[in-house]
Design a protein around this motif. Structure first.
Motif, PDB file in Angstrom:
ATOM      1  N   MET A 152      37.637  43.492  50.575  1.00  0.00           N
ATOM      2  CA  MET A 152      37.689  42.112  50.099  1.00  0.00           C
ATOM      3  C   MET A 152      38.927  41.465  50.734  1.00  0.00           C
ATOM      4  N   ASP A 153      38.739  40.278  51.267  1.00  0.00           N
ATOM      5  CA  ASP A 153      39.895  39.608  51.874  1.00  0.00           C
ATOM      6  C   ASP A 153      40.682  38.818  50.829  1.00  0.00           C
ATOM      7  N   GLY A 154      41.886  38.388  51.230  1.00  0.00           N
ATOM      8  CA  GLY A 154      42.787  37.697  50.316  1.00  0.00           C
ATOM      9  C   GLY A 154      42.221  36.411  49.762  1.00  0.00           C
ATOM     10  N   ALA A 155      41.468  35.667  50.582  1.00  0.00           N
ATOM     11  CA  ALA A 155      40.898  34.400  50.113  1.00  0.00           C
ATOM     12  C   ALA A 155      39.871  34.653  49.006  1.00  0.00           C
ATOM     13  N   ARG A 156      39.055  35.684  49.163  1.00  0.00           N
ATOM     14  CA  ARG A 156      38.065  36.014  48.137  1.00  0.00           C
ATOM     15  C   ARG A 156      38.765  36.467  46.855  1.00  0.00           C
ATOM     16  N   ARG A 157      39.809  37.276  47.001  1.00  0.00           N
ATOM     17  CA  ARG A 157      40.572  37.689  45.817  1.00  0.00           C
ATOM     18  C   ARG A 157      41.139  36.484  45.086  1.00  0.00           C
ATOM     19  N   ASP A 158      41.739  35.566  45.827  1.00  0.00           N
ATOM     20  CA  ASP A 158      42.331  34.379  45.198  1.00  0.00           C
ATOM     21  C   ASP A 158      41.276  33.570  44.459  1.00  0.00           C
ATOM     22  N   GLU A 159      40.102  33.462  45.046  1.00  0.00           N
ATOM     23  CA  GLU A 159      38.996  32.739  44.401  1.00  0.00           C
ATOM     24  C   GLU A 159      38.604  33.417  43.089  1.00  0.00           C
ATOM     25  N   LEU A 160      38.502  34.741  43.113  1.00  0.00           N
ATOM     26  CA  LEU A 160      38.130  35.478  41.904  1.00  0.00           C
ATOM     27  C   LEU A 160      39.231  35.432  40.848  1.00  0.00           C
ATOM     28  N   ILE A 161      40.485  35.479  41.274  1.00  0.00           N
ATOM     29  CA  ILE A 161      41.590  35.387  40.315  1.00  0.00           C
ATOM     30  C   ILE A 161      41.588  34.013  39.648  1.00  0.00           C
ATOM     31  N   THR A 162      41.322  32.970  40.420  1.00  0.00           N
ATOM     32  CA  THR A 162      41.228  31.621  39.846  1.00  0.00           C
ATOM     33  C   THR A 162      40.106  31.573  38.815  1.00  0.00           C
ATOM     34  N   GLU A 177      45.962  35.838  30.391  1.00  0.00           N
ATOM     35  CA  GLU A 177      47.217  35.335  30.954  1.00  0.00           C
ATOM     36  C   GLU A 177      48.142  36.484  31.350  1.00  0.00           C
ATOM     37  N   SER A 178      48.259  37.485  30.486  1.00  0.00           N
ATOM     38  CA  SER A 178      49.101  38.640  30.774  1.00  0.00           C
ATOM     39  C   SER A 178      48.592  39.394  32.004  1.00  0.00           C
ATOM     40  N   THR A 179      47.306  39.594  32.069  1.00  0.00           N
ATOM     41  CA  THR A 179      46.721  40.353  33.170  1.00  0.00           C
ATOM     42  C   THR A 179      46.761  39.567  34.474  1.00  0.00           C
ATOM     43  N   ALA A 180      46.541  38.268  34.415  1.00  0.00           N
ATOM     44  CA  ALA A 180      46.599  37.446  35.635  1.00  0.00           C
ATOM     45  C   ALA A 180      47.987  37.508  36.267  1.00  0.00           C
ATOM     46  N   ALA A 181      49.022  37.597  35.446  1.00  0.00           N
ATOM     47  CA  ALA A 181      50.382  37.707  35.979  1.00  0.00           C
ATOM     48  C   ALA A 181      50.549  39.010  36.771  1.00  0.00           C
ATOM     49  N   ILE A 182      49.852  40.057  36.354  1.00  0.00           N
ATOM     50  CA  ILE A 182      49.869  41.313  37.117  1.00  0.00           C
ATOM     51  C   ILE A 182      49.120  41.135  38.428  1.00  0.00           C
ATOM     52  N   LEU A 183      47.959  40.499  38.372  1.00  0.00           N
ATOM     53  CA  LEU A 183      47.156  40.303  39.579  1.00  0.00           C
ATOM     54  C   LEU A 183      47.937  39.547  40.648  1.00  0.00           C
ATOM     55  N   ASP A 184      48.791  38.629  40.211  1.00  0.00           N
ATOM     56  CA  ASP A 184      49.565  37.815  41.157  1.00  0.00           C
ATOM     57  C   ASP A 184      50.555  38.615  41.994  1.00  0.00           C
ATOM     58  N   VAL A 185      50.945  39.779  41.515  1.00  0.00           N
ATOM     59  CA  VAL A 185      51.990  40.527  42.222  1.00  0.00           C
ATOM     60  C   VAL A 185      51.491  41.838  42.839  1.00  0.00           C
ATOM     61  N   LEU A 186      50.194  42.050  42.876  1.00  0.00           N
ATOM     62  CA  LEU A 186      49.670  43.291  43.438  1.00  0.00           C
ATOM     63  C   LEU A 186      49.836  43.337  44.958  1.00  0.00           C
ATOM     64  N   LEU A 204      38.001  43.352  39.300  1.00  0.00           N
ATOM     65  CA  LEU A 204      38.152  41.902  39.425  1.00  0.00           C
ATOM     66  C   LEU A 204      36.799  41.215  39.578  1.00  0.00           C
ATOM     67  N   GLU A 205      35.920  41.782  40.373  1.00  0.00           N
ATOM     68  CA  GLU A 205      34.593  41.175  40.550  1.00  0.00           C
ATOM     69  C   GLU A 205      33.847  41.089  39.222  1.00  0.00           C
ATOM     70  N   ILE A 206      33.956  42.113  38.413  1.00  0.00           N
ATOM     71  CA  ILE A 206      33.269  42.127  37.115  1.00  0.00           C
ATOM     72  C   ILE A 206      33.878  41.095  36.166  1.00  0.00           C
ATOM     73  N   TYR A 207      35.185  41.142  36.000  1.00  0.00           N
ATOM     74  CA  TYR A 207      35.817  40.324  34.961  1.00  0.00           C
ATOM     75  C   TYR A 207      36.054  38.880  35.363  1.00  0.00           C
ATOM     76  N   ALA A 208      36.015  38.568  36.637  1.00  0.00           N
ATOM     77  CA  ALA A 208      36.098  37.163  37.054  1.00  0.00           C
ATOM     78  C   ALA A 208      34.895  36.383  36.525  1.00  0.00           C
ATOM     79  N   GLU A 209      33.774  37.055  36.381  1.00  0.00           N
ATOM     80  CA  GLU A 209      32.540  36.404  35.930  1.00  0.00           C
ATOM     81  C   GLU A 209      32.254  36.592  34.446  1.00  0.00           C
ATOM     82  N   HIS A 210      32.877  37.562  33.833  1.00  0.00           N
ATOM     83  CA  HIS A 210      32.498  37.973  32.481  1.00  0.00           C
ATOM     84  C   HIS A 210      32.537  36.831  31.466  1.00  0.00           C
TER      85      HIS A 210
END
Length: 164
Positions: free
Chosen positions: A1-11, A103-112, A135-141
């Motif tokens: 997965m590239d960085g742009a796709r990750r950023d989209e899923l994190i958003t 919110e807590s988990t997203a802060a972790i995702l930001d620094v991976l 991330l793919e699962i929970y971005a949509e959940h």
């Protein structure tokens, strides 16, 4: 997965609580408690499921990051719903738990790091389970369940009612 796709899923992951909160804002108890004709969960039960699932998913991510090749335990959603009284508890605390956990988990995702994104373990029900799969699962959940609540509300309100 590239960085742009990750950023989209994190958003999308970050947006989940607001999407659910919007769908359930101002619902009366009878709307929260409507059980769809297909036997699915009421909006109240879905809210509690989301909170519990998010708290478990947060622990899963932390295990993936902190342990080498962890075993990610599955669980029985229906039994959890029954034993944790999804049908009778007030939804407010579970909505707050959903938001806080994300919110807590997203802060972790930001620094991976790239190395972190490559970590994985084994899920007891699905086999290989990576941070990216998580991330793919929970971005949509939350979005998926918000749609489930909307469909249940539309059914409860009947064909002649306006959308929420």
């Amino acid at each position: 997965m590239d960085g742009a796709r990750r950023d989209e899923l994190i958003t999308r992951y970050r947006e989940g609580p607001a999407v659910v909160e919007h769908v359930v804002a101002g619902l009366a108890d009878e709307e929260l408690d409507h059980v769809p004709a297909d036997g699915g969960w009421s909006a109240r039960a879905v809210i509690h499921h989301l909170a519990d699932s998010e708290m478990m998913s947060a622990a899963r991510l932390r295990l993936l990051l902190a342990e080498d090749a962890p075993v990610i335990q599955g669980y029985d959603e229906e039994e959890l719903a029954r034993r944790l009284h999804y049908e009778t508890r007030p939804p407010g605390p579970s909505l707050a738990a959903l938001r806080a956990t994300r919110e807590s988990t997203a802060a972790i995702l930001d620094v991976l790091s790239e190395e972190d994104w490559g970590r994985s373990g084994a899920h007891t029900e699905g086999g290989d389970y990576s941070v990216e799969t998580w991330l793919e699962i929970y971005a949509e959940h939350a979005h998926d369940h918000a749609g489930q609540i909307e469909r249940a509300l539309a059914e409860a309100r009947g064909p002649d009612s306006a959308s929420p």
